[in-house]
Design a protein around this motif. Structure first.
Motif, PDB file in Angstrom:
ATOM      1  N   SER A 188      -2.992   3.649  -3.609  1.00 29.41           N
ATOM      2  CA  SER A 188      -4.316   3.637  -4.214  1.00 29.41           C
ATOM      3  C   SER A 188      -5.259   3.662  -3.177  1.00 29.41           C
ATOM      4  O   SER A 188      -5.104   3.204  -2.215  1.00 29.41           O
ATOM      5  CB  SER A 188      -4.606   2.530  -5.162  1.00 29.41           C
ATOM      6  N   PRO A 189      -6.087   4.571  -3.166  1.00 27.79           N
ATOM      7  CA  PRO A 189      -7.197   4.667  -2.078  1.00 27.79           C
ATOM      8  C   PRO A 189      -7.910   3.291  -1.273  1.00 27.79           C
ATOM      9  O   PRO A 189      -7.761   3.321  -0.322  1.00 27.79           O
ATOM     10  CB  PRO A 189      -8.359   5.747  -2.618  1.00 27.79           C
ATOM     11  N   ALA A 190      -8.118   2.390  -2.204  1.00 29.78           N
ATOM     12  CA  ALA A 190      -8.719   1.228  -1.715  1.00 29.78           C
ATOM     13  C   ALA A 190      -7.619   0.374  -1.178  1.00 29.78           C
ATOM     14  O   ALA A 190      -7.764  -0.188  -0.095  1.00 29.78           O
ATOM     15  CB  ALA A 190      -9.372   0.542  -2.968  1.00 29.78           C
ATOM     16  N   PHE A 191      -6.511   0.284  -1.655  1.00 31.76           N
ATOM     17  CA  PHE A 191      -5.348  -0.458  -1.084  1.00 31.76           C
ATOM     18  C   PHE A 191      -5.033   0.032   0.271  1.00 31.76           C
ATOM     19  O   PHE A 191      -4.754  -0.640   1.176  1.00 31.76           O
ATOM     20  CB  PHE A 191      -4.212  -0.581  -2.177  1.00 31.76           C
ATOM     21  N   THR A 192      -4.697   1.270   0.199  1.00 33.83           N
ATOM     22  CA  THR A 192      -4.362   1.874   1.565  1.00 33.83           C
ATOM     23  C   THR A 192      -5.254   1.870   2.567  1.00 33.83           C
ATOM     24  O   THR A 192      -4.986   1.634   3.545  1.00 33.83           O
ATOM     25  CB  THR A 192      -3.895   3.411   0.956  1.00 33.83           C
ATOM     26  N   ARG A 193      -6.408   2.177   2.243  1.00 35.88           N
ATOM     27  CA  ARG A 193      -7.505   2.136   3.261  1.00 35.88           C
ATOM     28  C   ARG A 193      -7.535   0.491   3.911  1.00 35.88           C
ATOM     29  O   ARG A 193      -7.966   0.495   5.038  1.00 35.88           O
ATOM     30  CB  ARG A 193      -8.891   2.666   2.695  1.00 35.88           C
ATOM     31  N   THR A 194      -7.508  -0.366   2.909  1.00 40.36           N
ATOM     32  CA  THR A 194      -7.640  -1.631   3.330  1.00 40.36           C
ATOM     33  C   THR A 194      -6.500  -2.136   4.433  1.00 40.36           C
ATOM     34  O   THR A 194      -6.877  -2.715   5.236  1.00 40.36           O
ATOM     35  CB  THR A 194      -7.917  -2.602   2.200  1.00 40.36           C
TER      36      THR A 194
ATOM     37  N   THR B 216      -7.165   9.583   4.585  1.00 35.15           N
ATOM     38  CA  THR B 216      -7.128   9.067   3.179  1.00 35.15           C
ATOM     39  C   THR B 216      -8.708   9.581   2.720  1.00 35.15           C
ATOM     40  O   THR B 216      -8.929   9.294   1.523  1.00 35.15           O
ATOM     41  CB  THR B 216      -7.024   7.703   2.927  1.00 35.15           C
ATOM     42  N   PHE B 217      -9.614  10.067   3.584  1.00 34.51           N
ATOM     43  CA  PHE B 217     -10.722  10.621   3.006  1.00 34.51           C
ATOM     44  C   PHE B 217     -11.048  12.071   2.885  1.00 34.51           C
ATOM     45  O   PHE B 217      -9.863  12.649   3.324  1.00 34.51           O
ATOM     46  CB  PHE B 217     -11.907  10.003   4.180  1.00 34.51           C
TER      47      PHE B 217
ATOM     48  N   ALA C 194       0.705  -1.373   0.094  1.00 31.40           N
ATOM     49  CA  ALA C 194      -0.122   0.064  -0.019  1.00 31.40           C
ATOM     50  C   ALA C 194       1.011   1.239   0.009  1.00 31.40           C
ATOM     51  O   ALA C 194       0.529   2.072  -0.678  1.00 31.40           O
ATOM     52  CB  ALA C 194      -0.881   0.191   1.252  1.00 31.40           C
TER      53      ALA C 194
ATOM     54  N   SER D  52      -7.221  -2.871   8.245  1.00 30.60           N
ATOM     55  CA  SER D  52      -6.584  -4.206   8.757  1.00 30.60           C
ATOM     56  C   SER D  52      -5.684  -4.066   9.891  1.00 30.60           C
ATOM     57  O   SER D  52      -5.834  -4.636  11.137  1.00 30.60           O
ATOM     58  CB  SER D  52      -5.988  -4.858   7.598  1.00 30.60           C
TER      59      SER D  52
END
Length: 149
Positions: free
Chosen positions: A73-79, A132-133, A68, A83
């Motif tokens: 990427s937003p989705a990868f970073t947030r995931t 990230t938002f 990440a 986690s």
């Protein structure tokens, strides 16, 4: 996400990836050595299977955190951050639950210091996740007044 926010998020991801990798490798190389620390064993019986699993889990967690940090990427970073936040929150709550047991095998100051460090480990990934938002930056054309108006 602004460049400044992205830099903080990337730094946090790299930090958590390095901590997870070092912790995982340390445990896999010397599970008994890691378990011998009083704030880890808290007077409990050694279980080599659980220690090795914990080391492997930490080493594995370093992969999405590091990935990440590279991809951002937003989705990868947030995931990855979500986690890590779930894990660190559960870990913190486990130590809160076992605090009285810990104080029996270490000083109250050591138990409180550990809870403080683990608490920071809860707050930081959540704070980074929140970074990230927000409103995405405007495209360069619109910022410079040459946009679709």
């Amino acid at each position: 996400m602004s460049d400044a926010k992205a830099a903080w998020v990337r730094a946090g991801l790299i930090f958590f990836a390095l901590v997870s990798a070092v912790l995982g490798l340390t445990i896999l190389i010397s599970p008994e050595g890691f378990f011998s620390w009083s704030w880890v064993n808290m007077g409990m019986d050694y279980n080599p299977h659980l220690m090795l699993d914990y080391g492997a889990m930490n080493l594995a967690a370093a992969i999405p955190l590091g990935g990440a940090a590279v991809v951002m990427s937003p989705a990868f970073t947030r995931t990855a951050l979500a986690s890590y936040a779930v894990w660190s929150t559960a870990h913190f709550l486990i130590h809160v639950h076992l605090r009285s047991h810990a104080v029996a095998h270490a000083s109250a100051a050591e138990a409180n210091l550990l809870l403080g460090v683990l608490g920071i480990g809860v707050v930081v990934p959540i704070a980074l996740l929140l970074l990230t938002f927000g409103r995405p930056a405007l495209p360069a054309r619109r910022r410079e007044g040459r946009g679709d108006g």
